[in-house]
Enzyme design. Structure first.
Site, PDB file in Angstrom:
ATOM      1  CD  GLU A 140      -1.572   3.404   6.546  1.00  0.00           C
ATOM      2  OE1 GLU A 140      -0.563   3.050   5.931  1.00  0.00           O
ATOM      3  OE2 GLU A 140      -1.698   3.299   7.779  1.00  0.00           O
ATOM      4  CG  HIS A 192      -0.364   0.125   2.544  1.00  0.00           C
ATOM      5  ND1 HIS A 192      -0.069  -0.978   3.325  1.00  0.00           N
ATOM      6  CD2 HIS A 192       0.016   1.199   3.284  1.00  0.00           C
ATOM      7  CE1 HIS A 192       0.455  -0.572   4.473  1.00  0.00           C
ATOM      8  NE2 HIS A 192       0.525   0.737   4.469  1.00  0.00           N
TER       9      HIS A 192
HETATM   10 CO    CO Z   1       1.100   1.816   6.244  1.00  0.00          CO
END
Ligand code: CO
Length: 134
Positions: free
Chosen positions: A130, A79
């Site tokens: 995120e 991510h």
């Molecule tokens: Co992270």
């Protein structure tokens, strides 16, 4: 809305081995390994001049990165984390634009002790995003 790139996360099978590559071959500044039982991972942060790399190793049963490592046996980019000034305002704006927020939609305390949320990869060009409160 979107702010600085806080970190890029890489899922690994062997945290010691991955950390050694960054520390001993690339000459990077690496943190100690920190178990994050609430998140099912152990993390190492690598501090670069302009951002960080987060190495993630599965911790315990049912780790959220276990399936990712089944599909990517050599590890891989898991991510990308962007900072936002107000995570709840960012969430509300993204939801009203049709983006999917993972989990129950409430920010959780992330690896830096700050509120974080994850956004569905299908809404962001196949990349798990995120958001971290700056
Ligand atoms: Co992270």
């Amino acid at each position: 809305m979107i702010g600085r790139l806080n970190h890029v996360a890489i899922a690994v099978r062997d945290l010691g081995k991955a950390t050694a590559v960054y520390r001993d071959i690339l000459g990077a500044n690496v943190s100690a390994a920190v178990p994050q039982p609430d998140h099912g991972v152990t993390t190492v942060f690598i501090t670069l001049p302009n951002t960080k790399i987060e190495l993630l190793e599965p911790l315990g049963e049912g780790s959220p990165i276990a399936k990712f490592l089944e599909r990517n046996p050599d590890g891989g980019m898991h991510h990308i984390c962007y900072e936002v000034d107000d995570i709840r305002a960012a969430r509300d704006a993204l939801k009203s634009a049709g983006a999917r927020v993972l989990g129950d939609g409430e920010p959780k305390t992330g690896a830096h002790g700050k509120p974080v949320l994850f956004l569905h990869p299908k809404d962001f060009s196949g990349t798990l995003v995120e958001l971290e409160q700056a």
